[in-house]
Design a protein around this motif. Structure first.
Motif, PDB file in Angstrom:
ATOM      1  N   GLU A 193       0.817  -1.205   0.000  1.00  0.00           N
ATOM      2  CA  GLU A 193       0.000   0.000   0.000  1.00  0.00           C
ATOM      3  C   GLU A 193       0.854   1.260   0.000  1.00  0.00           C
ATOM      4  N   GLY A 194       1.923   1.235   0.776  1.00  0.00           N
ATOM      5  CA  GLY A 194       2.794   2.406   0.801  1.00  0.00           C
ATOM      6  C   GLY A 194       3.393   2.692  -0.559  1.00  0.00           C
ATOM      7  N   MET A 195       3.794   1.625  -1.258  1.00  0.00           N
ATOM      8  CA  MET A 195       4.363   1.802  -2.586  1.00  0.00           C
ATOM      9  C   MET A 195       3.314   2.334  -3.561  1.00  0.00           C
ATOM     10  N   LEU A 196       2.069   1.853  -3.417  1.00  0.00           N
ATOM     11  CA  LEU A 196       0.998   2.331  -4.284  1.00  0.00           C
ATOM     12  C   LEU A 196       0.751   3.818  -4.060  1.00  0.00           C
ATOM     13  N   GLN A 197       0.747   4.234  -2.795  1.00  0.00           N
ATOM     14  CA  GLN A 197       0.546   5.650  -2.498  1.00  0.00           C
ATOM     15  C   GLN A 197       1.699   6.486  -3.046  1.00  0.00           C
ATOM     16  N   TYR A 198       2.912   5.965  -2.896  1.00  0.00           N
ATOM     17  CA  TYR A 198       4.092   6.681  -3.394  1.00  0.00           C
ATOM     18  C   TYR A 198       4.037   6.820  -4.911  1.00  0.00           C
ATOM     19  N   ALA A 199       3.448   5.802  -5.551  1.00  0.00           N
ATOM     20  CA  ALA A 199       3.355   5.827  -7.017  1.00  0.00           C
ATOM     21  C   ALA A 199       2.196   6.672  -7.513  1.00  0.00           C
ATOM     22  N   GLY A 200       1.427   7.251  -6.608  1.00  0.00           N
ATOM     23  CA  GLY A 200       0.358   8.138  -7.002  1.00  0.00           C
ATOM     24  C   GLY A 200      -0.962   7.459  -7.290  1.00  0.00           C
ATOM     25  N   VAL A 201      -1.115   6.186  -6.864  1.00  0.00           N
ATOM     26  CA  VAL A 201      -2.390   5.507  -7.046  1.00  0.00           C
ATOM     27  C   VAL A 201      -3.434   6.196  -6.181  1.00  0.00           C
ATOM     28  N   SER A 202      -4.605   6.429  -6.745  1.00  0.00           N
ATOM     29  CA  SER A 202      -5.623   7.217  -6.054  1.00  0.00           C
ATOM     30  C   SER A 202      -6.140   6.497  -4.813  1.00  0.00           C
ATOM     31  N   GLU A 203      -6.639   7.282  -3.846  1.00  0.00           N
ATOM     32  CA  GLU A 203      -7.204   6.714  -2.624  1.00  0.00           C
ATOM     33  C   GLU A 203      -8.430   5.865  -2.921  1.00  0.00           C
ATOM     34  N   ASP A 204      -9.178   6.226  -3.949  1.00  0.00           N
ATOM     35  CA  ASP A 204     -10.350   5.428  -4.315  1.00  0.00           C
ATOM     36  C   ASP A 204      -9.943   4.019  -4.739  1.00  0.00           C
ATOM     37  N   VAL A 205      -8.883   3.914  -5.517  1.00  0.00           N
ATOM     38  CA  VAL A 205      -8.410   2.604  -5.957  1.00  0.00           C
ATOM     39  C   VAL A 205      -7.881   1.815  -4.763  1.00  0.00           C
ATOM     40  N   ILE A 206      -7.106   2.472  -3.901  1.00  0.00           N
ATOM     41  CA  ILE A 206      -6.578   1.787  -2.721  1.00  0.00           C
ATOM     42  C   ILE A 206      -7.715   1.353  -1.806  1.00  0.00           C
ATOM     43  N   HIS A 207      -8.742   2.187  -1.676  1.00  0.00           N
ATOM     44  CA  HIS A 207      -9.906   1.811  -0.867  1.00  0.00           C
ATOM     45  C   HIS A 207     -10.583   0.569  -1.424  1.00  0.00           C
ATOM     46  N   GLN A 208     -10.663   0.476  -2.739  1.00  0.00           N
ATOM     47  CA  GLN A 208     -11.250  -0.719  -3.344  1.00  0.00           C
ATOM     48  C   GLN A 208     -10.402  -1.943  -3.056  1.00  0.00           C
ATOM     49  N   TYR A 209      -9.073  -1.779  -3.073  1.00  0.00           N
ATOM     50  CA  TYR A 209      -8.184  -2.896  -2.720  1.00  0.00           C
ATOM     51  C   TYR A 209      -8.460  -3.352  -1.285  1.00  0.00           C
ATOM     52  N   ARG A 210      -8.724  -2.391  -0.398  1.00  0.00           N
ATOM     53  CA  ARG A 210      -9.014  -2.748   0.994  1.00  0.00           C
ATOM     54  C   ARG A 210     -10.315  -3.534   1.094  1.00  0.00           C
ATOM     55  N   ILE A 211     -11.321  -3.113   0.348  1.00  0.00           N
ATOM     56  CA  ILE A 211     -12.598  -3.830   0.354  1.00  0.00           C
ATOM     57  C   ILE A 211     -12.393  -5.268  -0.115  1.00  0.00           C
ATOM     58  N   GLU A 212     -11.634  -5.434  -1.192  1.00  0.00           N
ATOM     59  CA  GLU A 212     -11.387  -6.770  -1.726  1.00  0.00           C
ATOM     60  C   GLU A 212     -10.577  -7.608  -0.747  1.00  0.00           C
ATOM     61  N   ALA A 213      -9.581  -6.991  -0.098  1.00  0.00           N
ATOM     62  CA  ALA A 213      -8.769  -7.719   0.888  1.00  0.00           C
ATOM     63  C   ALA A 213      -9.638  -8.151   2.064  1.00  0.00           C
ATOM     64  N   ARG A 214     -10.547  -7.279   2.479  1.00  0.00           N
ATOM     65  CA  ARG A 214     -11.438  -7.632   3.585  1.00  0.00           C
ATOM     66  C   ARG A 214     -12.339  -8.804   3.218  1.00  0.00           C
ATOM     67  N   GLU A 215     -12.882  -8.806   2.030  1.00  0.00           N
ATOM     68  CA  GLU A 215     -13.768  -9.895   1.608  1.00  0.00           C
ATOM     69  C   GLU A 215     -13.016 -11.215   1.533  1.00  0.00           C
ATOM     70  N   ARG A 216     -11.785 -11.178   1.039  1.00  0.00           N
ATOM     71  CA  ARG A 216     -10.982 -12.411   0.990  1.00  0.00           C
ATOM     72  C   ARG A 216     -10.717 -12.936   2.395  1.00  0.00           C
ATOM     73  N   ALA A 217     -10.366 -12.019   3.311  1.00  0.00           N
ATOM     74  CA  ALA A 217     -10.083 -12.436   4.682  1.00  0.00           C
ATOM     75  C   ALA A 217     -11.327 -12.977   5.362  1.00  0.00           C
ATOM     76  N   LEU A 218     -12.475 -12.348   5.113  1.00  0.00           N
ATOM     77  CA  LEU A 218     -13.717 -12.814   5.715  1.00  0.00           C
ATOM     78  C   LEU A 218     -14.059 -14.221   5.222  1.00  0.00           C
ATOM     79  N   GLN A 219     -13.821 -14.490   3.935  1.00  0.00           N
ATOM     80  CA  GLN A 219     -14.071 -15.829   3.415  1.00  0.00           C
ATOM     81  C   GLN A 219     -13.117 -16.839   4.032  1.00  0.00           C
ATOM     82  N   GLN A 220     -11.854 -16.459   4.196  1.00  0.00           N
ATOM     83  CA  GLN A 220     -10.899 -17.352   4.863  1.00  0.00           C
ATOM     84  C   GLN A 220     -11.336 -17.655   6.286  1.00  0.00           C
TER      85      GLN A 220
END
Length: 303
Positions: A193-220
């Motif tokens: 995530e830090g590298m993504l922010q440093y590379a200028g990836v938008s917060e909206d995209v990073i937020h979507q990554y968090r949603i997807e990571a949460r769903e994967r963890a919840l399924q696990q």
């Protein structure tokens, strides 16, 4: 086959260690486990004593052993502590920081119970040296008791990383606290995530990554719980993004959990670093008892 057949408790007759003794007796009653109670005199062999008083050293040591054995047996006869069969009492001459971890490492104990040093504010800041060494070196689960044993554990918080130790933690908690409410907690982050922010990836995209990571963890989490025989209504699932220690201690206080149970081994750091960065801080900052789970058969045996 039950996981807990032999419980080992280290006591020094201080109030925190007697709280640990009470909890161990309660767990033995619940599991039917054999109970061994050890007290270390702290003589650390007889060399220095011989230098001081010569031939009388052996006699002094024998009297000290007899006196402390009597004190432990008296404590075990206090109201509410009588058990049949009575625990095995061991009195050792050495230092607790040496003989307690050594016994725990060489015996067939399935659970070690020890008190947390200090009272009130100090208890939140310092974990005793014996408990700390046990946590670093023990080859079996260690329960650090901070609070009086007034009831069986009622609500248990289980932080998990989905390593094999997570499954073992669920199994052990269900054996030690079969009537407790279970709260399963996974704290996640977004890889790079830090590298993504440093590379200028938008917060909206990073937020979507968090949603997807949460769903994967919840399924696990659901799959892990189901594999351990837990239906959806048998536990409260929590999957959150943030600081692990803050979330663990915050949920423990908010939900009134009287036990935190967590695996000793992590997936991203070494055992020693995990103990220093997460478990040790939870022990220092949380108000609940803490069960640190390690598989005595080895790191691959819990799966």
């Amino acid at each position: 086959m039950p996981l807990t057949r032999h419980i080992f408790t280290a006591v020094d007759l201080s109030p925190p260690s007697l709280q640990a003794l009470d909890r161990a007796l309660d767990l033995c009653a619940a599991t039917g486990a054999h109970h061994t109670v050890m007290h270390a005199l702290g003589l650390d062999a007889l060399g220095p004593l011989r230098n001081l008083i010569g031939a009388q050293a052996e006699d002094v040591a024998r009297k000290a052993v007899a006196r402390q054995r009597s004190a432990i047996e008296t404590a075990l006869q206090a109201p509410g502590r009588q058990r049949t069969p009575a625990p095995t009492v061991l009195i050792e001459e050495g230092l607790a920081t040496t003989v307690v971890p050594a016994y725990a490492a060489t015996t067939d104990a399935d659970l070690v119970v020890v008190g947390s040093r200090g009272e009130s504010v100090l208890r939140r800041m310092v974990i005793g040296s014996t408990a700390s060494r046990l946590l670093r070196k023990s080859r079996c689960p260690v329960l650090v008791v901070k609070n009086p044993c007034l009831t069986p554990y009622r609500r248990v918080l289980l932080p998990m990383d989905f390593s094999p130790g997570s499954a073992l933690t669920i199994r052990l908690v269900r054996e030690l606290a079969p009537q407790a409410d279970l709260v399963l907690l996974h704290v996640f982050d977004v890889p790079f995530e830090g590298m993504l922010q440093y590379a200028g990836v938008s917060e909206d995209v990073i937020h979507q990554y968090r949603i997807e990571a949460r769903e994967r963890a919840l399924q696990q989490m659901r799959e892990l719980a189901a594999a351990q025989g837990l239906a959806l209504g048998d536990y409260t699932p929590l999957v959150e993004y943030g600081d692990a220690v803050a979330l663990i201690t915050g949920h423990q206080e908010r939900l009134g959990c009287d036990l935190i149970a967590m695996g000793k081994h992590g997936t991203h750091v070494t055992e020693e670093l995990l103990l220093g960065s997460v478990t040790k801080r939870v022990l220092s900052e949380g108000d609940a008892d803490v069960l640190v789970v390690v598989d005595k058969r080895g790191p691959q045996a819990a799966s």
